[in-house]
Design a protein around this motif. Structure first.
Motif, PDB file in Angstrom:
ATOM      1  N   LEU A  16      90.899  60.390  28.754  1.00  0.00           N
ATOM      2  CA  LEU A  16      90.632  59.285  29.375  1.00  0.00           C
ATOM      3  C   LEU A  16      89.018  59.081  29.554  1.00  0.00           C
ATOM      4  O   LEU A  16      88.420  57.960  29.283  1.00  0.00           O
ATOM      5  CB  LEU A  16      91.021  59.114  31.032  1.00  0.00           C
ATOM      6  N   ALA A  17      88.291  60.161  29.755  1.00  0.00           N
ATOM      7  CA  ALA A  17      86.780  60.165  29.711  1.00  0.00           C
ATOM      8  C   ALA A  17      86.293  59.788  28.185  1.00  0.00           C
ATOM      9  O   ALA A  17      85.425  58.964  28.118  1.00  0.00           O
ATOM     10  CB  ALA A  17      86.323  61.368  30.166  1.00  0.00           C
ATOM     11  N   TYR A  18      86.984  60.425  27.440  1.00  0.00           N
ATOM     12  CA  TYR A  18      86.411  60.113  25.897  1.00  0.00           C
ATOM     13  C   TYR A  18      86.728  58.608  25.780  1.00  0.00           C
ATOM     14  O   TYR A  18      86.039  58.001  25.257  1.00  0.00           O
ATOM     15  CB  TYR A  18      87.028  61.005  25.022  1.00  0.00           C
ATOM     16  N   PHE A  19      87.935  58.246  25.958  1.00  0.00           N
ATOM     17  CA  PHE A  19      88.112  56.724  25.669  1.00  0.00           C
ATOM     18  C   PHE A  19      87.312  55.824  26.581  1.00  0.00           C
ATOM     19  O   PHE A  19      86.784  54.714  26.026  1.00  0.00           O
ATOM     20  CB  PHE A  19      89.758  56.457  26.140  1.00  0.00           C
ATOM     21  N   LYS A  20      86.864  56.187  27.649  1.00  0.00           N
ATOM     22  CA  LYS A  20      86.060  55.258  28.383  1.00  0.00           C
ATOM     23  C   LYS A  20      84.435  55.582  27.649  1.00  0.00           C
ATOM     24  O   LYS A  20      83.845  54.632  27.773  1.00  0.00           O
ATOM     25  CB  LYS A  20      85.855  55.969  29.909  1.00  0.00           C
ATOM     26  N   ALA A  21      84.142  56.689  27.196  1.00  0.00           N
ATOM     27  CA  ALA A  21      82.931  56.934  26.695  1.00  0.00           C
ATOM     28  C   ALA A  21      82.801  55.899  25.380  1.00  0.00           C
ATOM     29  O   ALA A  21      81.946  55.276  24.892  1.00  0.00           O
ATOM     30  CB  ALA A  21      82.771  58.205  26.016  1.00  0.00           C
ATOM     31  N   LEU A  22      84.074  55.710  24.893  1.00  0.00           N
ATOM     32  CA  LEU A  22      84.038  54.969  23.485  1.00  0.00           C
ATOM     33  C   LEU A  22      84.278  53.424  23.917  1.00  0.00           C
ATOM     34  O   LEU A  22      84.264  52.459  23.165  1.00  0.00           O
ATOM     35  CB  LEU A  22      85.359  55.124  22.598  1.00  0.00           C
ATOM     36  N   LYS A  23      84.238  52.880  25.490  1.00  0.00           N
ATOM     37  CA  LYS A  23      84.303  51.762  25.760  1.00  0.00           C
ATOM     38  C   LYS A  23      85.949  51.311  25.505  1.00  0.00           C
ATOM     39  O   LYS A  23      85.771  49.973  25.054  1.00  0.00           O
ATOM     40  CB  LYS A  23      83.322  50.785  25.777  1.00  0.00           C
ATOM     41  N   LEU A  24      86.838  51.953  25.330  1.00  0.00           N
ATOM     42  CA  LEU A  24      88.238  51.313  25.241  1.00  0.00           C
ATOM     43  C   LEU A  24      88.827  51.352  26.454  1.00  0.00           C
ATOM     44  O   LEU A  24      88.931  52.406  27.105  1.00  0.00           O
ATOM     45  CB  LEU A  24      88.931  52.474  24.396  1.00  0.00           C
ATOM     46  N   GLU A  25      89.716  50.328  26.659  1.00  0.00           N
ATOM     47  CA  GLU A  25      90.141  50.062  28.041  1.00  0.00           C
ATOM     48  C   GLU A  25      91.545  50.840  27.828  1.00  0.00           C
ATOM     49  O   GLU A  25      92.586  50.269  26.997  1.00  0.00           O
ATOM     50  CB  GLU A  25      90.372  48.613  28.439  1.00  0.00           C
ATOM     51  N   VAL A  26      92.052  51.702  28.644  1.00  0.00           N
ATOM     52  CA  VAL A  26      93.098  52.188  28.466  1.00  0.00           C
ATOM     53  C   VAL A  26      94.281  51.806  29.730  1.00  0.00           C
ATOM     54  O   VAL A  26      94.998  52.417  29.980  1.00  0.00           O
ATOM     55  CB  VAL A  26      93.263  53.810  28.182  1.00  0.00           C
TER      56      VAL A  26
END
Length: 190
Positions: free
Chosen positions: A87-97
């Motif tokens: 989840l932190a990685y997706f947030k770092a990519l600015k991807l909304e999960v």
């Protein structure tokens, strides 16, 4: 004596101008060399950033691929989103999960129900950035789905229209002779 003074001042002025011009040339040349080095540094940093991104995405994929077969299913993806690091990685990519299922569908280009590492990498690169890119990708997916639904409806409608025309042509009575018969004609033809 006045003429010698004038020539001496002219000589000193010319010499100062020449020295200032040489010093200015040295500064300009130095600035141009630094600028070209800056471009090389920017390009090399961008290439390094891209390599790190690809490496990180592949690492996240391997963590989420519970079967280790290079194919991530919806169950693998959903389970991977329970991991705080993912989840932190997706947030770092600015991807909304927030909508994981839509994200999975966006990453699954071939609609096979599984995502391989290349699809995952390409999808993360495409969706990387502000949420606007994510929203645009969702809209593109929904428009594609809508276009397919309209095409299916159109095909079904055309097929039913042809069937109805065929059925109605078989039911249609053929009119031969007069439609309205007089009383004397009805008496002749019982």
């Amino acid at each position: 004596p006045g003429m010698y003074l004038f020539l001496f001042l002219l000589y000193v002025s010319f010499s100062l101008l020449a020295v200032a011009n040489v010093i200015t040339g040295i500064f300009v040349d130095s600035a141009l060399q630094c600028n070209s080095k800056d471009k090389e540094i920017i390009v090399s940093e961008e290439i390094e950033t891209q390599r790190e991104f690809e490496s990180d995405v592949r690492e996240v994929f391997q963590e989420m691929d519970s079967g280790g077969n290079g194919q991530m299913t919806w169950a693998d993806f959903e389970a991977g989103l329970d991991d705080d690091r993912v989840l932190a990685y997706f947030k770092a990519l600015k991807l909304e999960v927030a909508d994981a299922h839509k994200l999975f569908m966006l990453l699954d280009f071939d609609n096979s129900g599984t995502i391989d590492v290349d699809e995952f990498l390409a999808g993360c690169q495409r969706l990387r950035g502000e949420s606007r890119a994510y929203d645009q990708a969702i809209m593109q997916m929904e428009i594609t789905w809508l276009a397919e639904a309209i095409n299916r409806f159109h095909s079904e409608f055309d097929g039913k229209l042809v069937e109805e025309k065929h059925r109605s042509s078989r039911r249609r009575p053929t009119l031969r002779g007069p439609v309205v018969q007089s009383a004397s004609e009805r008496a002749k033809n019982p």
